[in-house]
Design a protein around this motif. Structure first.
Motif, PDB file in Angstrom:
ATOM      1  N   ASN A  38      88.886   5.071 -22.481  1.00 53.13           N
ATOM      2  CA  ASN A  38      90.148   4.907 -22.489  1.00 53.13           C
ATOM      3  C   ASN A  38      90.530   3.412 -22.482  1.00 53.13           C
ATOM      4  OD1 ASN A  38      92.961   4.548 -21.269  1.00 53.13           O
ATOM      5  ND2 ASN A  38      93.036   6.872 -20.944  1.00 53.13           N
ATOM      6  N   ASN A  39      89.715   2.850 -21.456  1.00 58.45           N
ATOM      7  CA  ASN A  39      89.836   1.274 -21.534  1.00 58.45           C
ATOM      8  C   ASN A  39      88.418   0.576 -22.267  1.00 58.45           C
ATOM      9  OD1 ASN A  39      89.559  -1.656 -20.968  1.00 58.45           O
ATOM     10  ND2 ASN A  39      90.953  -0.889 -18.914  1.00 58.45           N
ATOM     11  N   PRO A  40      88.707   0.403 -23.682  1.00 56.94           N
ATOM     12  CA  PRO A  40      87.726  -0.260 -24.354  1.00 56.94           C
ATOM     13  C   PRO A  40      86.618  -1.270 -23.733  1.00 56.94           C
ATOM     14  CG  PRO A  40      89.443   0.306 -25.877  1.00 56.94           C
ATOM     15  CD  PRO A  40      89.990   0.269 -24.495  1.00 56.94           C
ATOM     16  N   ARG A  41      87.532  -2.196 -22.936  1.00 55.42           N
ATOM     17  CA  ARG A  41      86.699  -3.068 -22.169  1.00 55.42           C
ATOM     18  C   ARG A  41      85.910  -2.785 -21.141  1.00 55.42           C
ATOM     19  NH1 ARG A  41      91.642  -7.645 -21.476  1.00 55.42           N
ATOM     20  NH2 ARG A  41      92.451  -7.601 -23.514  1.00 55.42           N
ATOM     21  N   HIS A  42      86.436  -1.653 -20.340  1.00 53.29           N
ATOM     22  CA  HIS A  42      85.809  -1.218 -19.511  1.00 53.29           C
ATOM     23  C   HIS A  42      85.733   0.537 -19.365  1.00 53.29           C
ATOM     24  CE1 HIS A  42      86.339  -5.130 -17.341  1.00 53.29           C
ATOM     25  NE2 HIS A  42      87.406  -4.952 -17.794  1.00 53.29           N
ATOM     26  N   PRO A  43      84.709   0.956 -20.343  1.00 49.09           N
ATOM     27  CA  PRO A  43      84.892   2.324 -20.506  1.00 49.09           C
ATOM     28  C   PRO A  43      84.527   3.226 -19.400  1.00 49.09           C
ATOM     29  CG  PRO A  43      82.776   1.258 -21.336  1.00 49.09           C
ATOM     30  CD  PRO A  43      83.792   0.047 -20.822  1.00 49.09           C
ATOM     31  N   THR A  44      84.263   2.986 -18.442  1.00 53.92           N
ATOM     32  CA  THR A  44      83.942   3.937 -17.074  1.00 53.92           C
ATOM     33  C   THR A  44      85.203   3.728 -16.277  1.00 53.92           C
ATOM     34  OG1 THR A  44      82.899   2.107 -15.618  1.00 53.92           O
ATOM     35  CG2 THR A  44      81.612   3.643 -17.025  1.00 53.92           C
ATOM     36  N   TRP A  45      86.154   2.807 -16.322  1.00 47.59           N
ATOM     37  CA  TRP A  45      87.212   2.988 -15.524  1.00 47.59           C
ATOM     38  C   TRP A  45      87.983   4.204 -15.711  1.00 47.59           C
ATOM     39  CZ3 TRP A  45      90.054  -2.360 -15.584  1.00 47.59           C
ATOM     40  CH2 TRP A  45      89.298  -3.565 -15.053  1.00 47.59           C
ATOM     41  N   GLY A  46      88.277   4.783 -14.339  1.00 49.02           N
ATOM     42  CA  GLY A  46      89.041   6.152 -14.664  1.00 49.02           C
ATOM     43  C   GLY A  46      88.028   7.407 -15.216  1.00 49.02           C
ATOM     44  N   MET A  47      86.924   6.997 -15.312  1.00 44.73           N
ATOM     45  CA  MET A  47      85.915   8.067 -15.996  1.00 44.73           C
ATOM     46  C   MET A  47      85.675   9.184 -15.075  1.00 44.73           C
ATOM     47  SD  MET A  47      82.547   7.402 -18.101  1.00 44.73           S
ATOM     48  CE  MET A  47      81.511   8.827 -18.386  1.00 44.73           C
ATOM     49  N   ALA A  48      85.576  10.353 -15.448  1.00 40.13           N
ATOM     50  CA  ALA A  48      85.027  11.299 -14.551  1.00 40.13           C
ATOM     51  C   ALA A  48      83.641  11.242 -13.948  1.00 40.13           C
ATOM     52  CB  ALA A  48      85.005  12.556 -15.039  1.00 40.13           C
ATOM     53  N   ASN A  49      83.163  11.717 -12.925  1.00 41.74           N
ATOM     54  CA  ASN A  49      81.766  11.393 -12.117  1.00 41.74           C
ATOM     55  C   ASN A  49      81.412  10.013 -11.887  1.00 41.74           C
ATOM     56  OD1 ASN A  49      81.165  14.180 -12.131  1.00 41.74           O
ATOM     57  ND2 ASN A  49      81.203  13.947 -14.320  1.00 41.74           N
ATOM     58  N   THR A  50      82.670   9.410 -11.627  1.00 42.59           N
ATOM     59  CA  THR A  50      82.464   7.752 -11.060  1.00 42.59           C
ATOM     60  C   THR A  50      82.769   7.634  -9.631  1.00 42.59           C
ATOM     61  OG1 THR A  50      84.533   7.106 -11.875  1.00 42.59           O
ATOM     62  CG2 THR A  50      82.598   6.951 -13.453  1.00 42.59           C
ATOM     63  N   ASN A  51      82.583   6.731  -8.999  1.00 41.05           N
ATOM     64  CA  ASN A  51      82.923   6.406  -7.634  1.00 41.05           C
ATOM     65  C   ASN A  51      84.257   6.254  -7.347  1.00 41.05           C
ATOM     66  OD1 ASN A  51      80.245   6.521  -7.495  1.00 41.05           O
ATOM     67  ND2 ASN A  51      79.728   4.738  -6.384  1.00 41.05           N
ATOM     68  N   TYR A  52      84.872   6.750  -6.320  1.00 35.06           N
ATOM     69  CA  TYR A  52      86.413   6.250  -6.012  1.00 35.06           C
ATOM     70  C   TYR A  52      86.171   4.923  -5.327  1.00 35.06           C
ATOM     71  CZ  TYR A  52      88.038  10.994  -5.567  1.00 35.06           C
ATOM     72  OH  TYR A  52      88.389  12.498  -5.528  1.00 35.06           O
ATOM     73  N   PRO A  53      87.030   3.839  -6.074  1.00 37.18           N
ATOM     74  CA  PRO A  53      86.950   2.422  -5.581  1.00 37.18           C
ATOM     75  C   PRO A  53      87.685   2.590  -4.317  1.00 37.18           C
ATOM     76  CG  PRO A  53      88.576   2.726  -7.340  1.00 37.18           C
ATOM     77  CD  PRO A  53      87.829   3.921  -7.367  1.00 37.18           C
ATOM     78  N   ARG A  54      87.959   1.486  -3.616  1.00 37.27           N
ATOM     79  CA  ARG A  54      88.556   1.451  -2.219  1.00 37.27           C
ATOM     80  C   ARG A  54      89.551   0.447  -2.289  1.00 37.27           C
ATOM     81  NH1 ARG A  54      85.849   4.197   1.891  1.00 37.27           N
ATOM     82  NH2 ARG A  54      83.808   4.841   1.621  1.00 37.27           N
ATOM     83  N   MET A  55      90.656   0.500  -1.617  1.00 35.33           N
ATOM     84  CA  MET A  55      91.938  -0.382  -1.320  1.00 35.33           C
ATOM     85  C   MET A  55      91.324  -1.424  -0.107  1.00 35.33           C
ATOM     86  SD  MET A  55      95.239   1.718  -1.713  1.00 35.33           S
ATOM     87  CE  MET A  55      96.117   2.319  -3.315  1.00 35.33           C
ATOM     88  N   ALA A  56      90.782  -0.953   0.763  1.00 35.74           N
ATOM     89  CA  ALA A  56      90.291  -1.459   1.876  1.00 35.74           C
ATOM     90  C   ALA A  56      88.758  -1.557   2.123  1.00 35.74           C
ATOM     91  CB  ALA A  56      91.182  -0.966   3.233  1.00 35.74           C
ATOM     92  N   ALA A  57      88.193  -2.206   3.038  1.00 32.85           N
ATOM     93  CA  ALA A  57      86.782  -2.117   3.487  1.00 32.85           C
ATOM     94  C   ALA A  57      86.786  -0.874   4.099  1.00 32.85           C
ATOM     95  CB  ALA A  57      86.666  -3.296   4.362  1.00 32.85           C
ATOM     96  N   ALA A  58      85.407  -0.245   3.823  1.00 28.17           N
ATOM     97  CA  ALA A  58      85.190   1.146   4.566  1.00 28.17           C
ATOM     98  C   ALA A  58      84.848   0.917   5.911  1.00 28.17           C
ATOM     99  CB  ALA A  58      83.593   1.514   4.042  1.00 28.17           C
ATOM    100  N   ASN A  59      85.265   1.850   6.645  1.00 32.87           N
ATOM    101  CA  ASN A  59      85.369   1.912   8.133  1.00 32.87           C
ATOM    102  C   ASN A  59      84.343   2.956   8.771  1.00 32.87           C
ATOM    103  OD1 ASN A  59      86.200   1.378  10.698  1.00 32.87           O
ATOM    104  ND2 ASN A  59      87.727   3.037  10.616  1.00 32.87           N
ATOM    105  N   TYR A  60      83.150   2.602   8.766  1.00 37.20           N
ATOM    106  CA  TYR A  60      82.139   3.331   9.281  1.00 37.20           C
ATOM    107  C   TYR A  60      81.715   2.760  10.465  1.00 37.20           C
ATOM    108  CZ  TYR A  60      81.773   6.015   4.900  1.00 37.20           C
ATOM    109  OH  TYR A  60      81.832   6.687   3.830  1.00 37.20           O
ATOM    110  N   ALA A  61      80.939   3.647  11.469  1.00 38.17           N
ATOM    111  CA  ALA A  61      80.716   3.144  12.793  1.00 38.17           C
ATOM    112  C   ALA A  61      79.740   2.155  12.788  1.00 38.17           C
ATOM    113  CB  ALA A  61      80.238   4.392  13.629  1.00 38.17           C
ATOM    114  N   ASP A  62      78.420   2.454  11.648  1.00 39.77           N
ATOM    115  CA  ASP A  62      77.367   1.676  11.752  1.00 39.77           C
ATOM    116  C   ASP A  62      77.543   0.760  10.441  1.00 39.77           C
ATOM    117  OD1 ASP A  62      77.119   3.471   9.778  1.00 39.77           O
ATOM    118  OD2 ASP A  62      75.327   4.037   9.860  1.00 39.77           O
TER     119      ASP A  62
END
Length: 714
Positions: A38-62
């Motif tokens: 969909n985005n020729p410059r970044h063909p994996t942006w928005g593509m199925a079976n890709t990681n969810y990006p984050r708006m904020a840093a991940a919050n894990y105990a470790d």
């Protein structure tokens, strides 16, 4: 929106994933099924079976993947989210289409990868249920709510935080109708099933009665695409673009509506077009219709206003964020426990009515009209037979007849505490007989699961997410809820020192309608209520610190921004996310030149309302539905009439100043003068009834807060 966000574990796009380059009518590019390119410059942006990006840093105990140690989700649910049977309805008169369309849209652009999909061993993280809890109103003996963690994205959780995968394209691209693989689409289209849908008919496969095909429509049900099934007719569930289509009758009805619309468009196209060209034209129009209804009806009905569209922006990553998909788009509080419809009695045979009653549908006959109340019960879930018995038109019309629940911290107990039985060998049917052993009883809680899922995905806390979205952190629990106090009252009905564990703390002591007037549950117009113990006091007793509040709980506890169905944080995340979905989509309806060509060449226009779509594809006349089916009470169009001719920037200026003048004039007319000491809005953000729908952002220096009536505070 997420430009430059790295996606660990995501392979580069394969240019051949959808076969060779396709051109519609030899000219127009065909949108991929899975969002790739969909985005020729970044063909994996928005593509199925890709990681969810984050708006904020991940919050894990470790810092890697261990969920934070926080209060038990069921414990929180019992003290904050339990509605104790009271229904509070949308302040803005949003119909049940609000959450039905929301779910249809959710199943278009988001589905986390679970363990079942990858056949990995389950990673159970059961939510403990304490049967001795004085706030546990549903007694069970299983001891936990079943819960498995989401599948881990490859390569994550080792040197960096654990990530999750979105198995769907992030675009609003009709995936619920067409699927995201060639194999599923091949089965869905009329014609042979050989793995190549391009040699099939342009039409989508439907039953003889024009409903979605069942799993056995082509013979062997095991050869049909994967569909989520329940205990009702598992071998004969309907097949659609998304595996979850059968979850409830309104969702399945919406799937069916769009499949009919696709075939209606195909029938309007000239015969000289190839079947593949007709299919792709109809698909492009249907996708645009889904987008148009989303951005022109659904979002405005909820009070979500976006900045004017300026065209496609290739630097915007449309990939849905983990925070939006996991926390901000969880809309279970809006769901009512039933649907209602009215139709001509002659539509239904006595046998049909008997069958519906056996499925728990309440039927009331009144002369030539029959009314039905359909509970969201076990008999309704994953049961396509119920939709065909109810009939498509009456159900779709009925969804717009009733107001959805308020988007607040409460969730209907029909969803928050679903009791279920697990058979034992001596009692395989769980019969309630004195000489048979009792089955194992458990409870399922969507609210507790929502909280646990946020921790599973390493969601930021409420304040962390506010800061990430450019909002100031809250420094007190009362600041979160907008209440005057965060202390428990000195009430003889509350156990002093242990109020948080006192069931009386959840008593509703006052109930109000949309105009702020006292009302009762029986009138069906309640939009807000006051409990014996303030929400802020309960949150404080549970979390201790405002910096520990779960993002899901905190955002639903905020007072609504006037004119919207959301608190400040949830509204901000929605605006950011839907702006990205629009601006980063090269095939967005306002940017796709194919749609203009189709309108000129074939007279087919994507610019249609949901009500028009229902009328075109069912027997329900357009006159039987309101102009905007997303609202049970229509609102005045706030747009200045000159806007149809003026540039967007001028239109914004006119609307802003006209609205401000109108609000101030009405205040003066009603005898109000400015005051810096009073708030008209209540904890739930209610402005006076005549101010409903006015967005506080467009009333600079004339906010409804800070006015009082001459002679007395209102």
């Amino acid at each position: 929106m997420f430009a430059g966000v790295s996606l660990p574990g995501v392979a580069a796009a394969d240019a051949s994933h959808d076969g060779p380059d396709r051109r519609l009518l030899g000219v127009w590019e065909v949108q991929s099924l899975d969002g790739a390119d969909n985005n020729p410059r970044h063909p994996t942006w928005g593509m199925a079976n890709t990681n969810y990006p984050r708006m904020a840093a991940a919050n894990y105990a470790d810092g890697l993947g261990e969920p934070v140690n926080a209060p038990n989700p069921r414990y929180i649910s019992n003290r904050v989210i339990n509605d104790t049977g009271l229904s509070l309805y949308s302040e803005g008169n949003v119909s049940q289409w609000g959450f039905v369309w929301g779910q249809f849209l959710d199943h278009t652009f988001a589905e986390r990868l679970g363990r079942r999909e990858v056949s990995d061993p389950a990673e159970p993280a059961p939510i403990v249920v304490d049967d001795s809890d004085p706030m546990e109103f549903y007694r069970t003996n299983l001891g936990f709510i079943p819960f498995d963690r989401s599948a881990i994205a490859p390569g994550s959780g080792i040197d960096g935080p654990r990530e999750q995968i979105n198995t769907h394209s992030s675009y609003v691209d009709g995936a619920t109708i067409y699927g995201q693989t060639e194999e599923r689409l091949d089965w869905l289209r009329v014609g042979s099933v050989d793995g190549d849908p391009r040699n099939n008919n342009a039409r989508l496969l439907m039953s003889a009665d024009d409903y979605l095909p069942r799993r056995d429509a082509r013979g062997n049900p095991d050869s049909a695409p994967l569909m989520v099934v329940g205990s009702n007719v598992p071998a004969r569930v309907a097949v659609a673009g998304d595996a979850r289509a059968n979850e409830n009758p309104p969702l399945l009805a919406t799937h069916t509506l769009f499949a009919r619309e696709h075939n209606r468009i195909v029938a309007r196209l000239p015969r000289w077009l190839s079947e593949e060209d007709k299919f792709q034209i109809a698909r492009a129009v249907v996708i645009a219709e889904q987008q148009y209804i989303t951005f022109e009806e659904f979002l405005p009905a909820l009070g979500v206003t976006l900045q004017p569209y300026r065209g496609y922006r290739p630097t915007v990553n449309s990939s849905l964020s983990n925070e939006f998909a996991t926390v901000a788009y969880r809309a279970h509080s809006q769901i009512r426990g039933d649907f209602r419809l009215e139709a001509e009695a002659g539509r239904y045979s006595p046998e049909d009515l008997d069958r519906l009653e056996s499925l728990g549908v309440l039927i009331e006959a009144d002369g030539d009209t029959v009314g039905m109340t359909i509970p969201l019960s076990e008999d309704a879930f994953f049961n396509p037979d119920m939709l065909e018995l109810l009939q498509l038109g009456p159900l779709l019309e009925g969804i717009g007849r009733n107001t959805q629940h308020n988007n607040d911290e409460l969730i209907d107990n029909l969803l928050r505490s679903v009791v279920f039985d697990i058979p034992v060998p001596e009692n395989p049917t769980c019969a309630d007989e004195p000489d048979l052993p009792a089955c194992i009883r458990g409870v399922n809680d969507l609210a507790a699961i929502d909280i646990a899922r946020g921790r599973d995905h390493g969601m930021p806390t409420y304040n962390q997410l506010r800061v990430a979205m450019g909002l100031p952190a809250k420094t007190s629990f009362a600041a979160i809820t907008g209440e005057e106090s965060e202390e428990f009252p000195a009430d003889p009905l509350l156990t002093a020192g242990d109020e948080i564990n006192d069931p009386d703390s959840l008593d509703f002591v006052a109930i109000y309608n949309g105009d702020g007037e006292p009302t009762t549950p029986e009138t069906g117009d309640a939009t807000s209520a006051q409990r014996r113990a303030p929400l802020a006091a309960r949150l404080k007793a549970i979390y201790g610190s405002v910096d520990s509040v779960d993002a899901f709980v905190g955002m639903l506890s905020e007072p609504h921004v006037p004119g919207t169905e959301f608190g400040e944080l949830q509204l901000t995340v929605w605006r950011d996310s839907f702006t990205g979905l629009r601006d980063g989509d090269r095939f967005f309806y306002a940017n796709d030149p194919l749609l203009r060509h189709v309108r000129r060449a074939f007279g087919i226009d994507y610019r249609t309302s949901l009500g028009d779509l229902i009328a075109r594809n069912t027997s329900v006349p357009r006159s039987a539905m309101p102009d905007n089916v997303f609202l049970t009470k229509q609102r005045e169009d706030p747009t200045h009439p000159w806007c149809r001719w003026l540039p967007p920037a001028w239109c914004e200026w006119l609307d802003r100043h006209a609205t401000a003048a109108k609000v101030e004039a009405r205040f003066v007319k009603d005898g109000y003068t400015r005051s810096t000491h009073h708030r008209v809005a209540s904890r739930n953000g209610h402005a006076p009834g005549w101010l409903a729908g006015v967005d506080a952002r467009v009333v600079p220096r004339r906010s409804p807060q800070g006015w009082r009536r001459d002679g007395a505070h209102c």
